[in-house]
Design an enzyme around this catalytic site. Structure first.
Site, mmCIF file in Angstrom:
data_model
loop_
_atom_site.group_PDB
_atom_site.id
_atom_site.type_symbol
_atom_site.label_atom_id
_atom_site.label_comp_id
_atom_site.label_asym_id
_atom_site.label_seq_id
_atom_site.Cartn_x
_atom_site.Cartn_y
_atom_site.Cartn_z
ATOM 1 N N LYS A 276 -20.323 36.609 -38.023
ATOM 2 C CA LYS A 276 -20.960 37.533 -38.799
ATOM 3 C C LYS A 276 -19.484 38.079 -39.379
ATOM 4 O O LYS A 276 -19.479 38.476 -40.814
ATOM 5 C CB LYS A 276 -21.626 38.682 -38.388
ATOM 6 C CG LYS A 276 -23.233 38.312 -37.935
ATOM 7 C CD LYS A 276 -24.089 37.707 -38.830
ATOM 8 C CE LYS A 276 -24.403 38.894 -39.781
ATOM 9 N NZ LYS A 276 -25.538 38.443 -40.987
ATOM 10 N N THR B 91 -23.844 43.102 -39.670
ATOM 11 C CA THR B 91 -23.961 44.097 -38.339
ATOM 12 C C THR B 91 -22.910 44.937 -37.892
ATOM 13 O O THR B 91 -21.685 44.642 -38.469
ATOM 14 C CB THR B 91 -24.248 42.924 -37.039
ATOM 15 O OG1 THR B 91 -24.194 43.732 -35.998
ATOM 16 C CG2 THR B 91 -23.036 42.050 -37.160
ATOM 17 N N ASP B 92 -23.081 45.911 -37.067
ATOM 18 C CA ASP B 92 -21.845 46.779 -36.670
ATOM 19 C C ASP B 92 -21.269 45.928 -35.566
ATOM 20 O O ASP B 92 -20.083 46.441 -35.018
ATOM 21 C CB ASP B 92 -22.364 47.950 -35.802
ATOM 22 C CG ASP B 92 -23.351 47.959 -34.873
ATOM 23 O OD1 ASP B 92 -23.857 46.772 -34.559
ATOM 24 O OD2 ASP B 92 -23.920 48.850 -34.428
ATOM 25 N N GLU B 93 -21.515 44.938 -35.053
ATOM 26 C CA GLU B 93 -21.049 44.128 -33.996
ATOM 27 C C GLU B 93 -19.475 43.443 -34.353
ATOM 28 O O GLU B 93 -18.766 43.205 -33.578
ATOM 29 C CB GLU B 93 -21.780 43.112 -33.543
ATOM 30 C CG GLU B 93 -22.961 43.619 -32.764
ATOM 31 C CD GLU B 93 -23.870 42.762 -31.800
ATOM 32 O OE1 GLU B 93 -23.261 41.508 -31.379
ATOM 33 O OE2 GLU B 93 -25.057 42.926 -31.347
ATOM 34 N N TYR C 66 -21.408 35.211 -32.241
ATOM 35 C CA TYR C 66 -22.360 35.523 -33.123
ATOM 36 C C TYR C 66 -21.392 36.728 -33.910
ATOM 37 O O TYR C 66 -21.455 36.651 -35.300
ATOM 38 C CB TYR C 66 -23.405 36.186 -32.453
ATOM 39 C CG TYR C 66 -24.452 37.357 -33.487
ATOM 40 C CD1 TYR C 66 -24.936 36.915 -34.399
ATOM 41 C CD2 TYR C 66 -24.134 38.739 -33.307
ATOM 42 C CE1 TYR C 66 -25.726 37.652 -35.480
ATOM 43 C CE2 TYR C 66 -24.634 39.716 -34.014
ATOM 44 C CZ TYR C 66 -25.314 39.203 -35.217
ATOM 45 O OH TYR C 66 -25.958 40.027 -36.079
#
Ligand code: NAD
Ligand code: DAU
Length: 354
Positions: A159, A130-132, A155
């Site tokens: 990741k 993810t870009d998060e 979260y």
């Protein structure tokens, strides 16, 4: 026949990926490893169930024996790893499952690759991320593959940890890996705890549309099929050991997204726009809420020629029409667990927030 384990294939992106890949690749065997959490829906896979090149295996990636047994049974050439706890709000309420699945689960898969794969065996571990992991942007700038990791939520931290493990197994043990970091997906088969499907279903039921804070947070929206095509392109043709960012170049503030959904719905179901927009309610913000995500996907375009087929407007139209036409799918995911989550998450938010 080349064998690919796809983890999390009964979730939102995994099921869209398998629906795309299984019919198009009869020369590959796709083994879907999924433990069927609340977010999974086997009904999303009904069109490929029974295909000769598709097998479903129920199992938990955070259990090392399960993973080892599956590697022994199928001797997979590759893994496309999507299985995860994926909802930021849930990670804030109860992070333990995120650590277990996203970190320990990824570790178990990498260990199985290390044990079973020989150097030069043509194997690949493709990690869908993810870009998060990059944290939050201010009003300007884009996330590139070189952006420093700075995750905000349990979260995104989990990741980020899994990305680092994947890179470490490549550098230390020579496992062939690729990582894709993607922006916000929307489209068919998404569990309605996420912004887009939650707003569609709430609006249809005349329920409030809960917008966090002032609705000013920006996400870069990508139609799920565009993401799936990018994953397959990188899986097939990307460079080993590399990271590729994937994004839609479709930045929207959350309030714009919600108003766009109201507009499409009002046209599709002929309900007055003012009535639907009247359901918008500003509620207490998400703690640690990242302000803005935006992706620079130029590496993927330059090296592999990828660009999204859908604009936000065409993709949103397809998405709304999919939910309108798939009442049976919706019925199947509205479990007791779903109702508990909605009551807990939104029951605890102050709806007089602005
Ligand atoms: P999802 O929550 O819809 O689906 C996750 C799937 O993983 C479910 O089918 C679930 O049953 C399965 N799963 C969870 N824990 C498991 C375990 N311990 N063992 C086996 N299976 C397990 O998620 P999604 O939105 O489809 O996301 C898939 C992947 O893509 C995730 O890794 C996520 O981080 C990443 N991603 C998602 C987005 C997005 O916008 N949805 C964007 C970028 C990256
Ligand atoms: O950026 C990629 C990420 O996108 C993925 O890694 C995650 O798995 C995926 O869930 C998604 O994370 P977000 O937190 O951005 O998605 P979500 O749909 O939960 O929220 C989108 C934005 O909308 C976010 O700014 C919070 C806001 N929001 C969300 C919900 C559920 C609301 O305002 N109201 C809501 O009820």
């Amino acid at each position: 026949m080349k064998k690919i384990i796809v983890t999390g294939g009964a979730g939102f992106i995994g099921s869209n990926l398998l629906n795309l890949l299984v019919p198009k690749n009869p020369d590959r065997l796709f083994i879907n490893l999924d433990m069927l959490t609340y977010a999974a829906n086997l009904y999303s896979l009904k069109d490929i169930d029974g295909c000769r090149n598709y097998i479903f295996e129920k199992g938990d990636i955070s259990d090392l024996e399960t993973v080892k047994n599956l590697f022994r049974k199928y001797e997979p050439d590759s893994v496309i790893h999507l299985a995860a706890e994926s909802h930021v709000d849930r990670s804030i309420v109860d992070p333990a499952a995120f650590i277990r699945t996203n970190i320990a689960g990824t570790f178990n898969l990498l260990e199985a690759c290390k044990t079973n794969w020989k150097p030069g065996g043509g194997n690949l571990f493709h990690h869908v991320s993810t870009d998060e992991v990059y944290g939050s942007l201010g009003d300007t700038g884009l996330f590139s593959e070189e952006t420093r990791y700075d995750p905000s939520s349990p979260y995104s931290a989990s990741k980020a940890a899994s990305d680092h493990l994947v890179k470490a197994y490549h550098r230390t043990y020579g496992i062939p890996v690729k990582i894709t970091n993607c922006s916000n997906n929307y489209g068919p088969r998404q569990f309605p705890e996420k912004l887009v499907p939650l707003m569609i279903l709430n609006a249809l039921e005349g329920k409030s549309l809960p917008v966090y804070g002032k609705g000013a947070n920006v996400r870069d929206w990508l139609f799920v099929e565009d993401h799936c095509e990018a994953i397959w392109l990188v899986f097939e043709n990307g460079r080993v050991g590399e990271t590729y960012n994937i994004g839609g170049s479709s930045e929207r503030r959350n309030i714009e997204v919600v108003k766009s959904i109201c507009k499409v719905l009002s046209e599709e179901i002929e309900r007055p726009l003012a009535e639907l927009e009247g359901l918008i309610t500003y509620v207490t913000d998400r703690p640690g809420h990242d302000l803005r995500y935006a992706i620079d996907a130029s590496k993927l375009k330059r090296e592999l020629g990828w660009q999204p087929k859908e604009t936000f407007e065409t993709g949103l139209g397809k998405t709304v029409r999919w939910y309108l036409g798939n009442g049976e799918w919706i019925g199947k995911i509205k479990t007791g667990e779903y109702r508990n989550w909605i009551a807990k998450n939104y029951g605890e938010r102050d709806s007089s927030a602005q």
